[in-house]
Write a protein that holds these residues in place. Structure first.
Motif, PDB file in Angstrom:
ATOM      1  N   UNK A   1       2.736  -6.846   1.951  1.00  0.00           N
ATOM      2  CA  UNK A   1       1.737  -7.864   2.318  1.00  0.00           C
ATOM      3  C   UNK A   1       0.549  -7.287   3.083  1.00  0.00           C
ATOM      4  N   UNK A   2      -0.623  -7.847   2.804  1.00  0.00           N
ATOM      5  CA  UNK A   2      -1.854  -7.454   3.493  1.00  0.00           C
ATOM      6  C   UNK A   2      -2.476  -8.631   4.241  1.00  0.00           C
ATOM      7  N   UNK A   3      -1.815  -9.786   4.228  1.00  0.00           N
ATOM      8  CA  UNK A   3      -2.337 -10.973   4.907  1.00  0.00           C
ATOM      9  C   UNK A   3      -1.182 -11.827   5.391  1.00  0.00           C
ATOM     10  N   UNK A   4      -1.488 -12.772   6.276  1.00  0.00           N
ATOM     11  CA  UNK A   4      -0.482 -13.700   6.791  1.00  0.00           C
ATOM     12  C   UNK A   4       0.087 -14.569   5.665  1.00  0.00           C
TER      13      UNK A   4
ATOM     14  N   UNK B   1     -19.257   3.853  -0.652  1.00  0.00           N
ATOM     15  CA  UNK B   1     -19.090   4.655   0.562  1.00  0.00           C
ATOM     16  C   UNK B   1     -19.239   3.781   1.805  1.00  0.00           C
ATOM     17  N   UNK B   2     -18.766   4.300   2.937  1.00  0.00           N
ATOM     18  CA  UNK B   2     -18.978   3.645   4.220  1.00  0.00           C
ATOM     19  C   UNK B   2     -17.915   2.645   4.616  1.00  0.00           C
ATOM     20  N   UNK B   3     -16.766   2.640   3.936  1.00  0.00           N
ATOM     21  CA  UNK B   3     -15.718   1.677   4.251  1.00  0.00           C
ATOM     22  C   UNK B   3     -14.715   2.199   5.289  1.00  0.00           C
ATOM     23  N   UNK B   4     -14.957   3.419   5.794  1.00  0.00           N
ATOM     24  CA  UNK B   4     -14.083   3.962   6.843  1.00  0.00           C
ATOM     25  C   UNK B   4     -14.966   4.733   7.824  1.00  0.00           C
ATOM     26  N   UNK B   5     -14.572   4.830   9.076  1.00  0.00           N
ATOM     27  CA  UNK B   5     -15.396   5.542  10.064  1.00  0.00           C
ATOM     28  C   UNK B   5     -15.169   7.051   9.990  1.00  0.00           C
TER      29      UNK B   5
ATOM     30  N   UNK C   1      -5.561  -2.288   5.108  1.00  0.00           N
ATOM     31  CA  UNK C   1      -6.309  -1.266   4.382  1.00  0.00           C
ATOM     32  C   UNK C   1      -7.803  -1.384   4.663  1.00  0.00           C
ATOM     33  N   UNK C   2      -8.393  -0.275   5.046  1.00  0.00           N
ATOM     34  CA  UNK C   2      -9.836  -0.170   5.295  1.00  0.00           C
ATOM     35  C   UNK C   2     -10.357  -1.308   6.186  1.00  0.00           C
ATOM     36  N   UNK C   3      -9.777  -1.471   7.368  1.00  0.00           N
ATOM     37  CA  UNK C   3     -10.238  -2.558   8.254  1.00  0.00           C
ATOM     38  C   UNK C   3     -11.623  -2.265   8.824  1.00  0.00           C
ATOM     39  N   UNK C   4     -12.318  -3.319   9.195  1.00  0.00           N
ATOM     40  CA  UNK C   4     -13.591  -3.180   9.909  1.00  0.00           C
ATOM     41  C   UNK C   4     -13.267  -2.681  11.318  1.00  0.00           C
TER      42      UNK C   4
ATOM     43  N   UNK D   1      -7.109   4.250   5.768  1.00  0.00           N
ATOM     44  CA  UNK D   1      -8.525   4.305   5.417  1.00  0.00           C
ATOM     45  C   UNK D   1      -8.786   4.182   3.941  1.00  0.00           C
ATOM     46  N   UNK D   2      -7.715   4.135   3.123  1.00  0.00           N
ATOM     47  CA  UNK D   2      -7.854   3.969   1.673  1.00  0.00           C
ATOM     48  C   UNK D   2      -7.588   2.526   1.280  1.00  0.00           C
ATOM     49  N   UNK D   3      -8.104   2.164   0.106  1.00  0.00           N
ATOM     50  CA  UNK D   3      -7.692   0.892  -0.479  1.00  0.00           C
ATOM     51  C   UNK D   3      -6.206   0.974  -0.795  1.00  0.00           C
ATOM     52  N   UNK D   4      -5.524  -0.147  -0.713  1.00  0.00           N
ATOM     53  CA  UNK D   4      -4.074  -0.157  -0.934  1.00  0.00           C
ATOM     54  C   UNK D   4      -3.771  -0.116  -2.430  1.00  0.00           C
ATOM     55  N   UNK D   5      -3.252   1.021  -2.867  1.00  0.00           N
ATOM     56  CA  UNK D   5      -2.793   1.194  -4.247  1.00  0.00           C
ATOM     57  C   UNK D   5      -1.303   1.476  -4.178  1.00  0.00           C
TER      58      UNK D   5
END
Length: 785
Positions: free
Chosen positions: A35-38, A137-141, A85-88, A56-60
């Motif tokens: 799960x990735x959400x409530x 690009x830019x989805x991870x710090x 995955x890849x949170x702000x 930092x990756x998309x969940x695959x």
């Protein structure tokens, strides 16, 4: 049965992954996707997660993605695992979406180091990210592992943080940071994590999860292999070996005087010779008993007497390795002294064999802020049964549904390039014993090969055939870090456990290495015989110096598993840089090329080798690059994809780059220095030699060749490297990843009076009249009959 035991079946002194009693939450069963959400948690009947993995990756959900392997491994142990995955990272709120984890946060920057993912070798920002939907690009710090750990701590300060992934592995001690051009502290200190798991972490993460579930405090978990953490002092019962300096003398042995008798040598050392004293006593007793006894006493066999002057030499007690810890130079020392940095790097690489590695400790800070980063020995490699268990877990083998487009597909605008690349591939092994100094596989996965069973591999091929959407009958790869190391390793576990060599194939193939390719050939044949499988390609890097040891394997590969082109990596042609890379000479490439062409001709196929080379590697001179360019031209190669040396953290070549020293040999103040390619201009020059055919590089090459005294290579003949004339060019370079190319505005050429302009000397673009053409009508255009 004198055949060597397959390395895959060596006994491993570790608790099997499947021997733990499952956690109580196993009653919830297996999730199709973690799960990735409530909402997804509620659908599974969960009120909370035991473990939350931040990545930092998309969940695959695929065994090639670290978060999926760790998540599914923990799920198989009975734990409830959620994925963020890849949170702000701008606030802690996105790290709270799944609620407070019951046991710990698992943090990883992703499959790639976040800095290498974002920046090119020239420190330019990339415009794409293969691990993000849509290649955006830019989805991870930057330094994502540190940022994510800090945000997790901000979200729930009392929840332990377990850091893992390749970014953490390569930064477990003080390390040179190419992007800031300085030595940074261990990531354990900067991230403030409770535990760092380096390398393949299945063993460690399972043990830690069960111990935390048993309410053991995280600060007491200090005995797990493959972990690093902060402690204040060395505990009792450990033998600390000081390795914080170089060039210090060792034990000094007394010189032996060859003219002294044994008794005189003993007296010179303040002792007596027991054997001579015994002989004297016997002689006195015999004299009292009579001459007959003396005669009999004299008849004795020769006895070899230990030389007292050598007493103690070679008999120094060595503390047990499992209770020894080597103290490396501190962070402050390696930051200030490049020689000590090189020394620390060498010691680290010598302590990478799980069979004999000792713990390492490195001080960070001074006074009241002083603390030690303690690094336990590497994890014990997985057995074949454990590898099968890991890869047979119930992966969905696709990205999470939240990434799908309006049609529910992952092939359009939301496609994840990294998943697309491995979508129809099968990973058959882990590890690499090549030891290339510019590569970090050994530091992360180790040099002991861990292989899956044949049945497990075939089962995955059938699963791809039967269940993966879009499969057309072609398996894109059967491989791993290296294509042809499956079930290859030491001939005996005793030799494997004792070895401290950084490479099994350099400077030559070790005599103790089993180079049998038969198990790999068998897998190739069995897999391509499966119904519905049209073609199996080998896309992993081929170790050709190993492959030539088995002509049957080369024939099998060339005639059945090459799709027209085979990419291999000689990396260079000159011995100087090759010796610093720990790569074989170009002669091995030539031998493989002959076999490749022979077997291609026998099969009636036109196939080609595509060699890869590295520019600006430590130990490379301008003359080396010039000779490489000449070799490329002689052999008709025009390199389009050019690789410039990228100093990744903790690699041996990176230590060379930073220190100008060679850690492949013992480090002293006067030890071997290495020629380093620094500065943008020289790095561009070495890259230009690889692309000698690109007219944009010709002005730079002409200047360099003249400075090197090789103006004879400038001319318009076949034996020349570059021509004398210069066409009109825009000065741009288009890379294979076109998004990373920098367009340059076309320069206006002003004709010189009296010069005849041609297409080679700068003839302006031909006037076609297109600029004066009338615009097309706005309405639809009718096609004439």
């Amino acid at each position: 049965m004198n055949a060597p035991v397959d390395v895959s079946f060596f006994a491993r002194a570790a608790k099997p992954l499947t021997s733990y009693r499952k956690y109580w939450a196993a009653r919830f069963g297996t999730a199709k996707f973690l799960p990735t959400s409530r909402a997804e948690m509620e659908a599974l009947g969960w009120d909370s997660c035991d473990i939350v993995v931040v990545t930092g990756d998309a969940y695959v959900d695929h065994p090639s993605f670290g978060m999926a392997v760790i998540g599914r491994m923990l799920e198989a142990q009975g734990f409830r695992v959620g994925i963020i995955a890849q949170p702000d990272w701008q606030s802690a709120d996105p790290f709270k979406v799944l609620g407070k984890p019951n046991l710990f946060f698992g943090v990883t920057a992703g499959n790639m180091d976040s800095m290498i993912n974002r920046y090119t070798a020239d420190r330019k920002i990339r415009s794409d990210d293969a691990y993000t939907p849509g290649d955006i690009a830019g989805k991870r710090p930057d330094r994502a592992a540190i940022v994510y750990s800090q945000r997790c701590k901000e979200a729930w300060s009392d929840v332990p943080i377990v850091l893992g992934g390749i970014e953490g592995s390569l930064r477990r001690i003080a390390h040179y940071d190419y992007w800031q051009d300085k030595v940074r502290r261990s990531i354990v200190v900067d991230s403030k994590c409770d535990l760092l798991l380096y390398g393949n972490a299945e063993r460690a993460i399972v043990e830690i999860a069960h111990r935390l579930a048993a309410r053991e405090p995280v600060h007491q978990i200090t005995d797990v292999r493959g972990t690093a953490f902060v402690r204040r002092e060395t505990p009792e019962g450990w033998f600390e070996i000081d390795s914080t300096t170089v060039d210090e003398p060792g034990r000094v042995e007394a010189h032996i005087n060859p003219y002294l008798m044994v008794s005189e040598q003993a007296k010179a050392n303040g002792a007596s010779c027991a054997r001579e004293e015994e002989a004297q006593a016997v002689a006195e007793a015999a004299e009292a008993a009579g001459s007959a006894s003396i005669a009999n006493a004299a008849i004795k066999p020769i006895q070899f007497v230990a030389n007292p002057a050598l007493q103690g030499k070679g008999k120094v007690k060595v503390p047990p390795r499992d209770r020894s810890v080597i103290r490396l130079p501190s962070f402050e020392q390696v930051r200030a002294d490049a020689v000590l940095y090189a020394h620390a790097n060498r010691v680290l690489h010598l302590e990478t064999n799980p069979g004999n590695a000792r713990a390492l400790v490195q001080a960070h800070g001074e006074g009241t802020t002083a603390r030690d980063v303690w690094i336990n020995p590497p994890p014990i490699p997985l057995t074949t049964a454990e590898m099968d268990h890991v890869f047979d877990l119930p992966y969905a083998r696709s990205p999470h549904p939240s990434y799908a487009d309006a049609q529910g597909s992952h092939d359009g605008a939301t496609k994840i390039p990294a998943w697309e690349m491995i979508r129809f591939s099968v990973n058959i092994m882990r590890g690499c014993f090549g030891g290339c100094t510019f590569c970090s596989i050994t530091e992360h996965e180790g040099r002991i090969i861990q292989s899956r069973s044949e049945d497990s591999i075939i089962k995955e091929v059938e699963a791809i055939r039967d269940s993966v959407k879009g499969f057309t009958g072609t398996i894109s790869d059967l491989g791993g870090p290296t294509a042809n190391m499956y079930r290859i390793g030491c001939k005996s576990p005793e030799i494997e456990a004792a070895c401290r060599k950084p490479s099994c194939v350099y400077p030559g193939i070790c005599q103790n290495l089993n180079t049998n390719h038969d198990p790999l050939i068998k897998i190739y044949r069995r897999a391509r015989a499966l119904k519905g499988i049209k073609k199996i390609l080998i896309g992993s890097g081929l170790r050709y110096d190993l492959a030539v040891q088995s002509p049957e394997y080369v024939k099998e590969l060339v005639q059945h598993h090459v799709g027209g082109y085979l990419k291999i990596a000689p990396e260079h042609t000159e011995q100087g840089p090759l010796s610093k890379m720990m790569k074989p000479g170009i002669g091995s490439y030539d031998k493989f090329k002959q076999m490749f062409e022979k077997y291609s001709a026998e099969a009636g196929k036109k196939q080609y080798l595509i060699p890869y080379f590295i520019a600006a590697h430590p130990g490379t001179s301008d003359e080396d690059m010039m000779n490489l360019a000449l070799w490329l031209k002689r052999n008709g190669f025009r390199a389009d994809q050019v690789q410039t040396f990228y100093p990744s953290p903790m690699a041996t070549a990176t230590a060379m780059y930073h220190t100008n020293k060679n850690p492949l040999r013992k480090i002293t103040r006067d030890s071997e220095t290495v020629d380093i390619v620094r500065g943008d201009k020289r790095r561009r020059l070495h890259k230009a030699f690889l692309r000698y055919h690109d007219a944009n590089n010709w002005p730079l090459l002409r200047e360099a060749l003249k400075a090197m005294g090789r103006a004879d290579l400038i001319g318009n003949g076949k034996h020349h490297l570059i021509p004398t004339w210069q066409p009109l060019t825009d000065g741009s370079y288009e890379s294979a990843r076109r998004k990373n190319s920098t367009p340059v505005a076309l320069k206006t050429v002003t004709p010189v009076k009296g010069r005849i302009l041609t297409q080679h000397t700068g003839l302006p673009p031909r006037e076609t009249g297109a600029a004066r053409a009338k615009p097309a009508p706005a309405g639809p255009i009718r096609k004439g009959r």
